[in-house]
Design an enzyme around this catalytic site. Structure first.
Site, PDB file in Angstrom:
ATOM      1  N   SER A   5       0.860  -1.182   0.000  1.00 43.76           N
ATOM      2  CA  SER A   5       0.000   0.000   0.000  1.00 43.76           C
ATOM      3  C   SER A   5       0.892   1.226   0.000  1.00 43.76           C
ATOM      4  O   SER A   5       2.028   1.186   0.494  1.00 43.76           O
ATOM      5  CB  SER A   5      -0.895   0.000   1.247  1.00 43.76           C
ATOM      6  OG  SER A   5      -1.536   1.249   1.411  1.00 43.76           O
TER       7      SER A   5
ATOM      8  N   TYR B  18      -1.321  -0.141  11.046  1.00 41.47           N
ATOM      9  CA  TYR B  18      -1.354  -0.390   9.610  1.00 41.47           C
ATOM     10  C   TYR B  18      -0.112   0.174   8.927  1.00 41.47           C
ATOM     11  O   TYR B  18       0.536  -0.513   8.135  1.00 41.47           O
ATOM     12  CB  TYR B  18      -2.622   0.207   9.010  1.00 41.47           C
ATOM     13  CG  TYR B  18      -2.879  -0.233   7.589  1.00 41.47           C
ATOM     14  CD1 TYR B  18      -3.327  -1.517   7.320  1.00 41.47           C
ATOM     15  CD2 TYR B  18      -2.679   0.638   6.521  1.00 41.47           C
ATOM     16  CE1 TYR B  18      -3.565  -1.935   6.020  1.00 41.47           C
ATOM     17  CE2 TYR B  18      -2.918   0.235   5.216  1.00 41.47           C
ATOM     18  CZ  TYR B  18      -3.362  -1.058   4.970  1.00 41.47           C
ATOM     19  OH  TYR B  18      -3.588  -1.465   3.683  1.00 41.47           O
TER      20      TYR B  18
ATOM     21  N   LYS C 191       2.852  -1.880   6.853  1.00 39.19           N
ATOM     22  CA  LYS C 191       3.111  -1.632   5.432  1.00 39.19           C
ATOM     23  C   LYS C 191       4.493  -1.009   5.202  1.00 39.19           C
ATOM     24  O   LYS C 191       5.135  -1.293   4.187  1.00 39.19           O
ATOM     25  CB  LYS C 191       2.013  -0.749   4.846  1.00 39.19           C
ATOM     26  CG  LYS C 191       0.638  -1.409   4.857  1.00 39.19           C
ATOM     27  CD  LYS C 191       0.633  -2.737   4.104  1.00 39.19           C
ATOM     28  CE  LYS C 191      -0.748  -3.358   4.053  1.00 39.19           C
ATOM     29  NZ  LYS C 191      -0.762  -4.664   3.349  1.00 39.19           N
TER      30      LYS C 191
END
Length: 243
Positions: free
Chosen positions: A146, A159, A163
Site C-alpha cells: 500500500s 497499519y 506496510k
C-alpha cells in the site's frame, strides 16, 4: 510466463483472494488459463470462489483455507498447492487487515493482528514457498502492499507500521532471492474501491481492484532479464483537497 499473455501451466497461489483485490487477481490469472489456488480463512468461501474460477479459463482451480498468521497453516497451504498442481510458479501475498485508531485507542490484539497478518503472513508463506520455487527453477513472489507503506496517516499506527515493514521486507527478499531466479516485487496501490476502511460508497476516482490485478499480470509478462521491483499505483485524478 512472458510474452504470449497466456499463463497456461503456471501454478499460482493468491492469499486473501475471496474478495476485493485478491479476488480480482485470482480471476485475472484464471482468465489467462493459470492454475490458481484461492486462499482465505473460511473454507466455504474459498471453495465457492474456486468453483467460479474454474469456469473462467482452461486452468485448474482449488480452494484451500488458511489463516496466514499461523506458520504451519501457511506451510500446509503451499505444500497442498504443490501437491495439487505439481509445481509452484507464483505466490501473491495479498492477505491483509487494518484497524484504524489513534495509538492510545488501538488495542494490543488489534496491533498484533495487523502485524501478524500483514507482515507475518508474508514471511510465513514466502518462507514456505521458496524451496518449491527454487526446485522449479525460479518464479515470482508478488507482495501487495500500500502507499501507506510510504505515507503515514493519523490513526494508522498499526497499519502504517505493517506496510512500512512490508516495503523493507520485500526489498530484502528481492536481494536474497534474485540469484535463484526468484523475482520479488511489491505493488503499492493508493485508494482502491474495496470498502477496506469501512467506506461502503463507490468513488469513481479511485482505483478498481482490476487495476491492481492488471499490474500483477503485467509483471508476469516481463522477460527474465527485467525485474520491476516496486510498482506504485495511484488514481489518475483523485479529488482535490480543499484548503
Amino acid at each position: 510466463m512472458s510474452g504470449t499473455g497466456s499463463l497456461a501451466g503456471t501454478a499460482c497461489v493468491v492469499t486473501g483472494s475471496t474478495r476485493g483485490i485478491g479476488l480480482a487477481i485470482a480471476k485475472a490469472l484464471a482468465r489467462r488459463d493459470a492454475d490458481v489456488v484461492v486462499s482465505a480463512r473460511t473454507d466455504g468461501d474459498v471453495r465457492r470462489v474456486a468453483a467460479e474460477l474454474a469456469a473462467l479459463g482452461s486452468g485448474r482451480a482449488a480452494g484451500i483455507a488458511c489463516d496466514v498468521r499461523d506458520p504451519e497453516a501457511c506451510r500446509r497451504l503451499i505444500d497442498s498447492a504443490v501437491a495439487r498442481f505439481g509445481r509452484l510458479d507464483v505466490l501473491v501475498n495479498n492477505a491483509g487487515w487494518g484497524r484504524f485508531a489513534p495509538i492510545d485507542e488501538l488495542s494490543l490484539e488489534d496491533w498484533r493482528e495487523q502485524i501478524d497478518t500483514n507482515l507475518g503472513g508474508v514471511f510465513h508463506c514466502s518462507r514456505a514457498a521458496v524451496p518449491h520455487l527454487t526446485a522449479g527453477g525460479g518464479g515470482w513472489i508478488i507482495n501487495i502492499g500500500s502507499l501507506a507503506g510510504r505515507h503515514a496517516f493519523a490513526g494508522g499506527t498499526g497499519y502504517n507500521a505493517s506496510k512500512f515493514g512490508l516495503l523493507g521486507m520485500t526489498e530484502a527478499m528481492m536481494l536474497d532471492l534474485r540469484h535463484r531466479n526468484i523475482r520479488v516485487s511489491l505493488i503499492m496501490p493508493g485508494s482502491v474501491n474495496t470498502g477496506f476502511r469501512g467506506q461502503s460508497a463507490v468513488h469513481d476516482w479511485k482505483l478498481d481492484p482490476r487495476d491492481v490485478a492488471r499490474a500483477v499480470v503485467d509483471l508476469l509478462a516481463f522477460p527474465g532479464r527485467a525485474l520491476p521491483s516496486r510498482i506504485e499505483l495511484r488514481p489518475s485524478r483523485p479529488t482535490r483537497k480543499r484548503t
